[in-house]
Design a protein around this motif. Structure first.
Motif, PDB file in Angstrom:
ATOM      1  N   PRO A   1       0.724  -1.136   0.040  1.00  0.00           N
ATOM      2  CA  PRO A   1       0.102   0.230   0.017  1.00  0.00           C
ATOM      3  C   PRO A   1       1.113   1.050   0.110  1.00  0.00           C
ATOM      4  N   TRP A   2       1.542   1.517  -0.994  1.00  0.00           N
ATOM      5  CA  TRP A   2       2.183   2.954  -1.370  1.00  0.00           C
ATOM      6  C   TRP A   2       1.587   3.966  -1.061  1.00  0.00           C
ATOM      7  N   GLY A   3       0.212   4.298  -1.323  1.00  0.00           N
ATOM      8  CA  GLY A   3      -0.561   5.568  -0.909  1.00  0.00           C
ATOM      9  C   GLY A   3      -0.683   5.386   0.587  1.00  0.00           C
ATOM     10  N   GLY A   4      -0.894   4.627   1.397  1.00  0.00           N
ATOM     11  CA  GLY A   4      -0.872   4.730   2.803  1.00  0.00           C
ATOM     12  C   GLY A   4       0.145   4.948   3.432  1.00  0.00           C
ATOM     13  N   LEU A   5       1.471   4.636   2.834  1.00  0.00           N
ATOM     14  CA  LEU A   5       2.809   4.856   3.202  1.00  0.00           C
ATOM     15  C   LEU A   5       3.274   6.306   2.989  1.00  0.00           C
ATOM     16  N   LEU A   6       2.662   6.969   1.681  1.00  0.00           N
ATOM     17  CA  LEU A   6       2.775   8.424   1.275  1.00  0.00           C
ATOM     18  C   LEU A   6       1.948   9.249   2.070  1.00  0.00           C
ATOM     19  N   LEU A   7       0.912   8.560   2.771  1.00  0.00           N
ATOM     20  CA  LEU A   7      -0.147   9.630   3.555  1.00  0.00           C
ATOM     21  C   LEU A   7       0.807   9.732   4.811  1.00  0.00           C
ATOM     22  N   LEU A   8       1.324   8.539   5.324  1.00  0.00           N
ATOM     23  CA  LEU A   8       1.864   8.475   6.710  1.00  0.00           C
ATOM     24  C   LEU A   8       3.085   9.771   6.826  1.00  0.00           C
ATOM     25  N   VAL A   9       3.857   9.361   5.541  1.00  0.00           N
ATOM     26  CA  VAL A   9       5.075  10.258   5.615  1.00  0.00           C
ATOM     27  C   VAL A   9       4.669  11.805   5.287  1.00  0.00           C
ATOM     28  N   LEU A  10       3.480  12.311   4.739  1.00  0.00           N
ATOM     29  CA  LEU A  10       3.260  13.479   4.502  1.00  0.00           C
ATOM     30  C   LEU A  10       2.588  14.004   5.798  1.00  0.00           C
ATOM     31  N   ALA A  11       1.978  13.149   6.749  1.00  0.00           N
ATOM     32  CA  ALA A  11       1.558  13.544   8.072  1.00  0.00           C
ATOM     33  C   ALA A  11       2.681  13.777   9.085  1.00  0.00           C
ATOM     34  N   LEU A  12       3.537  12.972   9.010  1.00  0.00           N
ATOM     35  CA  LEU A  12       4.649  13.094   9.655  1.00  0.00           C
ATOM     36  C   LEU A  12       5.434  14.391   9.456  1.00  0.00           C
ATOM     37  N   ALA A  13       5.691  14.676   8.207  1.00  0.00           N
ATOM     38  CA  ALA A  13       6.427  15.990   7.661  1.00  0.00           C
ATOM     39  C   ALA A  13       5.548  17.043   8.388  1.00  0.00           C
ATOM     40  N   THR A  14       4.048  17.062   7.972  1.00  0.00           N
ATOM     41  CA  THR A  14       3.340  18.039   8.522  1.00  0.00           C
ATOM     42  C   THR A  14       3.480  18.297   9.925  1.00  0.00           C
ATOM     43  N   LEU A  15       3.576  17.264  10.859  1.00  0.00           N
ATOM     44  CA  LEU A  15       3.546  17.274  12.331  1.00  0.00           C
ATOM     45  C   LEU A  15       5.113  18.000  12.667  1.00  0.00           C
ATOM     46  N   LEU A  16       6.227  17.639  11.928  1.00  0.00           N
ATOM     47  CA  LEU A  16       7.233  18.023  12.220  1.00  0.00           C
ATOM     48  C   LEU A  16       7.366  19.474  11.561  1.00  0.00           C
ATOM     49  N   ALA A  17       6.860  19.719  10.730  1.00  0.00           N
ATOM     50  CA  ALA A  17       6.828  21.424  10.182  1.00  0.00           C
ATOM     51  C   ALA A  17       6.097  22.256  11.355  1.00  0.00           C
ATOM     52  N   THR A  18       5.056  21.672  11.785  1.00  0.00           N
ATOM     53  CA  THR A  18       4.071  22.463  12.822  1.00  0.00           C
ATOM     54  C   THR A  18       4.936  22.539  13.921  1.00  0.00           C
ATOM     55  N   ALA A  19       5.653  21.632  14.559  1.00  0.00           N
ATOM     56  CA  ALA A  19       6.571  21.846  15.745  1.00  0.00           C
ATOM     57  C   ALA A  19       7.506  22.505  15.660  1.00  0.00           C
ATOM     58  N   LEU A  20       8.141  22.512  14.446  1.00  0.00           N
ATOM     59  CA  LEU A  20       9.338  23.505  14.199  1.00  0.00           C
ATOM     60  C   LEU A  20       8.634  24.782  14.088  1.00  0.00           C
ATOM     61  N   HIS A  21       7.640  25.253  13.448  1.00  0.00           N
ATOM     62  CA  HIS A  21       6.835  26.375  13.333  1.00  0.00           C
ATOM     63  C   HIS A  21       6.725  26.955  15.174  1.00  0.00           C
ATOM     64  N   TYR A  22       6.055  25.946  15.746  1.00  0.00           N
ATOM     65  CA  TYR A  22       5.911  26.570  17.132  1.00  0.00           C
ATOM     66  C   TYR A  22       6.866  26.800  17.916  1.00  0.00           C
ATOM     67  N   ARG A  23       8.050  26.065  17.743  1.00  0.00           N
ATOM     68  CA  ARG A  23       9.279  26.400  18.565  1.00  0.00           C
ATOM     69  C   ARG A  23       9.840  27.606  18.108  1.00  0.00           C
ATOM     70  N   SER A  24       9.688  27.819  16.873  1.00  0.00           N
ATOM     71  CA  SER A  24      10.390  29.182  16.395  1.00  0.00           C
ATOM     72  C   SER A  24       9.569  30.438  16.903  1.00  0.00           C
ATOM     73  N   LEU A  25       8.289  30.282  16.934  1.00  0.00           N
ATOM     74  CA  LEU A  25       7.523  31.084  17.612  1.00  0.00           C
ATOM     75  C   LEU A  25       7.704  31.422  19.213  1.00  0.00           C
ATOM     76  N   SER A  26       7.953  30.451  19.572  1.00  0.00           N
ATOM     77  CA  SER A  26       8.286  30.248  21.174  1.00  0.00           C
ATOM     78  C   SER A  26       9.386  31.024  21.367  1.00  0.00           C
ATOM     79  N   THR A  27      10.587  30.719  20.461  1.00  0.00           N
ATOM     80  CA  THR A  27      11.727  31.244  20.600  1.00  0.00           C
ATOM     81  C   THR A  27      11.677  32.771  20.458  1.00  0.00           C
ATOM     82  N   GLU A  28      10.836  33.257  19.351  1.00  0.00           N
ATOM     83  CA  GLU A  28      10.725  34.711  18.948  1.00  0.00           C
ATOM     84  C   GLU A  28       9.997  35.383  19.909  1.00  0.00           C
ATOM     85  N   SER A  29       9.166  34.738  20.701  1.00  0.00           N
ATOM     86  CA  SER A  29       8.300  35.483  21.768  1.00  0.00           C
ATOM     87  C   SER A  29       9.220  35.616  22.914  1.00  0.00           C
TER      88      SER A  29
END
Length: 179
Positions: A18-46
């Motif tokens: 199921p390549w589609g499921g694996l691709l969806l999982l990778v995209l979800a993890l990438a989105t989660l990582l991007a959100t965490a990094l953005h939150y961390r940068s906003l916290s640091t900036e604050s």
């Protein structure tokens, strides 16, 4: 002319990966990582802006000469306020708030708008109920939720032009620290 044997296999014994499921999982993890990094940068900036504002306040208390330092301090204070508001908005547990407001309603209440105010810790809820009794029951349900303290009816209006005569209402709910 010799005909060769034709072998048709309509049933596959091996299921494809199921390549589609694996691709969806990778995209979800990438989105989660991007959100965490953005939150961390906003916290640091604050934190950085807060320390700058503190330094500017100390400098203003020492009565440093010059109008430029006061203008810079007020601009920095506005930046800190905006950064804190963005951080407050990001750290708000939106999913829990939405689920709480929706779970309190029955089939007789339709939510029209939800306007949270993180600074005042209030939620303005607009909706339409089948009748006044359903509206009052919805208010009672919200009051009994652990997430909300007080719930106030700001306005209501019976829709006379509609044959069912539903009630449009606006509530103001104060949420507690658990949200």
């Amino acid at each position: 002319m010799i005909m060769s044997k034709l072998n048709l296999d309509y049933q596959r014994s091996i299921k494809p990966f199921p390549w589609g499921g694996l691709l969806l999982l990778v995209l979800a993890l990438a989105t989660l990582l991007a959100t965490a990094l953005h939150y961390r940068s906003l916290s640091t900036e604050s934190a950085l802006l807060e320390s700058r504002a503190e330094l500017a306040d100390r400098a203003a208390q020492r009565h440093l000469p010059g109008r430029r330092s006061n203008v810079a301090a007020s601009g920095l204070a506005r930046e800190v306020k905006r950064a804190n508001e963005a951080l407050r908005q990001l750290s708000m547990p939106w999913d829990r708030l939405f689920r709480t407001v929706e779970a309190a309603g029955a089939k007789e209440v339709a939510l029209l708008a939800l306007e949270p105010d993180t600074e005042k810790r209030q939620v303005k809820i607009s909706g339409e109920a089948k009748n006044i009794a359903a509206m009052l029951n919805y208010i009672r349900q919200l009051e009994h939720r652990d997430e909300f303290g007080s719930v106030y009816l700001q306005s209501h209006h019976v829709q006379q032009q509609d044959p069912d005569k539903p009630v449009r209402f606006v509530l103001l709910a104060i949420w507690r620290g658990k949200l």
